[in-house]
Design a protein around this motif. Structure first.
Motif, short mmCIF file in Angstrom:
data_model
loop_
_atom_site.label_atom_id
_atom_site.label_comp_id
_atom_site.label_asym_id
_atom_site.label_seq_id
_atom_site.Cartn_x
_atom_site.Cartn_y
_atom_site.Cartn_z
N ILE A 5 22.57 -3.07 -11.32
CA ILE A 5 21.25 -2.80 -10.77
C ILE A 5 21.46 -2.34 -9.34
O ILE A 5 22.16 -2.99 -8.56
N THR A 6 20.87 -1.18 -9.01
CA THR A 6 21.03 -0.64 -7.67
C THR A 6 19.70 -0.10 -7.18
O THR A 6 18.70 -0.13 -7.90
N GLY A 7 19.69 0.39 -5.97
CA GLY A 7 18.49 0.93 -5.35
C GLY A 7 18.59 0.73 -3.86
O GLY A 7 19.33 -0.15 -3.40
N GLY A 8 17.89 1.54 -3.12
CA GLY A 8 17.97 1.48 -1.66
C GLY A 8 17.34 0.23 -1.09
O GLY A 8 16.62 -0.51 -1.77
N ILE A 9 17.62 0.02 0.18
CA ILE A 9 17.06 -1.11 0.91
C ILE A 9 15.53 -1.07 0.82
O ILE A 9 14.92 -0.01 0.94
N GLY A 10 14.93 -2.21 0.50
CA GLY A 10 13.48 -2.29 0.41
C GLY A 10 12.90 -1.87 -0.93
O GLY A 10 11.69 -1.89 -1.12
N MET A 135 10.66 -3.99 7.19
CA MET A 135 10.16 -4.41 8.50
C MET A 135 9.67 -5.86 8.45
O MET A 135 9.97 -6.65 9.35
N GLN A 136 8.94 -6.20 7.39
CA GLN A 136 8.41 -7.56 7.26
C GLN A 136 9.53 -8.56 6.99
O GLN A 136 9.60 -9.61 7.63
N ARG A 137 10.40 -8.23 6.05
CA ARG A 137 11.47 -9.15 5.65
C ARG A 137 12.43 -9.45 6.79
O ARG A 137 12.81 -10.59 7.02
N ASP A 138 12.85 -8.40 7.51
CA ASP A 138 13.88 -8.56 8.53
C ASP A 138 13.33 -8.63 9.95
O ASP A 138 14.10 -8.78 10.90
N ALA A 139 12.01 -8.52 10.08
CA ALA A 139 11.37 -8.54 11.40
C ALA A 139 12.03 -7.55 12.36
O ALA A 139 12.42 -7.89 13.47
#
Length: 192
Positions: A5-10, A135-139
């Protein structure tokens, strides 16, 4: 059958993996295991110190900011760190007995060449959704988020190289898409 399973950040890969876990499918998380190995493998720590400098670990604790700074300075640095971490992760996966693996940078880092993979599932999401999630996850700022996104292969390229797509846009049903995926994989496995 080994499924990646792959995919870009977010994109929401980890969330898709949580749904699979609720269905009894254990997914090997490359990122989590890489972090664990960086904390626990003496050989890995030694190799990172030789590459980045002794200051990458302080009293046995990985200095994430030091490593991140090193990675962001040069693409060659990313490759050098990957050449230390990825073989260890591939070996760990192969010894885990799991048949599902989650890797954000499966193609970017050529991780797919380090272990056998039969099918690839790409989790996608619209760019703005990805930006907001990170942005929300990593502030972190929008600029920093875009910097991380732009360091990865474009989502369209990852999708082209994959066998299946799961759209995680917050609108389409993930359960239905996962049901369909599992049916497809089952019929593929039965044919072989």
């Amino acid at each position: 059958m080994i499924i990646a399973i792959t995919g870009g950040i977010g994109s929401g890969k980890s969330y898709v993996c949580q749904i699979l876990a609720m269905r009894g499918i254990k997914v090997y998380d490359c990122d989590a295991h890489a972090k664990l190995l960086m904390r626990t493998s003496i050989q890995l720590q030694k190799n990172l110190k030789l590459l980045v400098g002794e200051h990458v670990y302080k009293e046995g604790v990985l200095q994430k900011a030091v490593l991140a700074d090193y990675l962001l300075r040069d693409d060659a640095h990313v490759q050098a760190v990957n050449n230390i971490i990825h073989p260890a992760v591939a070996r760990d996966f192969e010894q885990s007995g799991m048949s599902w693996i989650e890797s954000a940078i499966l193609f970017d880092s050529r991780f797919y060449e380090r272990t056998h993979i039969d099918k690839v599932v790409c989790v996608t999401a619209p760019m703005e959704v990805r930006i907001q999630r990170v942005m929300q996850r990593d502030a972190i700022s929008r600029e920093k988020t875009l910097d991380w996104i732009n360091r990865q292969l474009p989502q369209e390229e990852v999708l082209k190289r994959s066998d299946y797509e799961i759209i995680n846009d917050g609108i389409q049903s993930l359960d239905q898409q996962i049901d369909f995926l599992l049916t497809q994989l089952s019929s593929t496995e039965n044919r072989s």
